[in-house]
Design a protein around this motif. Sequence first.
Motif, PDB file in Angstrom:
ATOM      1  N   PRO A 144     -31.919 -24.763  57.619  1.00  0.00           N
ATOM      2  CA  PRO A 144     -32.443 -26.276  57.418  1.00  0.00           C
ATOM      3  C   PRO A 144     -31.801 -27.157  58.531  1.00  0.00           C
ATOM      4  CG  PRO A 144     -31.541 -25.466  55.325  1.00  0.00           C
ATOM      5  CD  PRO A 144     -31.261 -24.082  56.442  1.00  0.00           C
ATOM      6  N   ASP A 145     -32.377 -28.109  58.817  1.00  0.00           N
ATOM      7  CA  ASP A 145     -32.045 -28.940  59.933  1.00  0.00           C
ATOM      8  C   ASP A 145     -30.699 -29.768  59.591  1.00  0.00           C
ATOM      9  OD1 ASP A 145     -34.218 -28.449  61.575  1.00  0.00           O
ATOM     10  OD2 ASP A 145     -35.266 -30.415  60.959  1.00  0.00           O
ATOM     11  N   THR A 148     -27.684 -27.421  60.498  1.00  0.00           N
ATOM     12  CA  THR A 148     -27.816 -27.468  61.928  1.00  0.00           C
ATOM     13  C   THR A 148     -26.985 -28.549  62.303  1.00  0.00           C
ATOM     14  OG1 THR A 148     -29.786 -26.057  61.952  1.00  0.00           O
ATOM     15  CG2 THR A 148     -28.522 -27.387  64.056  1.00  0.00           C
ATOM     16  N   ARG A 149     -27.169 -29.855  61.720  1.00  0.00           N
ATOM     17  CA  ARG A 149     -26.327 -31.145  61.929  1.00  0.00           C
ATOM     18  C   ARG A 149     -25.033 -30.978  61.520  1.00  0.00           C
ATOM     19  NH1 ARG A 149     -31.235 -33.233  60.281  1.00  0.00           N
ATOM     20  NH2 ARG A 149     -30.522 -33.648  58.287  1.00  0.00           N
ATOM     21  N   LYS A 166     -33.537 -25.244  70.568  1.00  0.00           N
ATOM     22  CA  LYS A 166     -34.528 -24.987  69.435  1.00  0.00           C
ATOM     23  C   LYS A 166     -34.855 -23.317  69.032  1.00  0.00           C
ATOM     24  CE  LYS A 166     -35.423 -29.611  68.491  1.00  0.00           C
ATOM     25  NZ  LYS A 166     -34.712 -30.044  67.536  1.00  0.00           N
TER      26      LYS A 166
END
Length: 168
Positions: A144-145, A148-149, A166
């Motif tokens: 999930p983004d 990643t953050r 990406k």
Amino acid sequence: GLALVHALGGCRVTLHDVSKCRLQAATRQIAGAAQTLVAGGAITRAEADAASHRITPRPELEAALADADLIIEAIVENTEAKRALYAEATSKARAHAVLASNTSFLDIFPLLPETFKDRAFIAHWYTPPYIIDLVDLVPAPGTPDALTRRMAGFLRALNKRPVVLKNF
């Protein structure tokens, strides 16, 4: 070098290798790297000593993974060796543990068991990692983004500069 960076960042680090001799050599290398940073004025002797106390060598994988929230894999660049380690880690790692491979050229994502497909990264550190601040960060296709953050933020907290890619 990766153990030192994380320990300097305040993390408790468990360093694993199947060879006790390699673990002893790694401990000496970490001490040498810390001394280089002290001699260069990048850290104090007290910071080096504190970091050293945060690193625990463990020759047993199960003990090494028991409390890990982040697993950094930096083994030989061999697909079968990585696949075997990931499979073994699946049964020994905490259910929420994130896996990050320091691979420099392999696509590890097809090697991952299902349990890691939504919480894995390639986190390629440049060497020596205790001096160079760049880290390539590639999330697995199912990661999930938000994770990643969070991982990029964690690397920034270690005074690194993550470059989030990406695609691998």
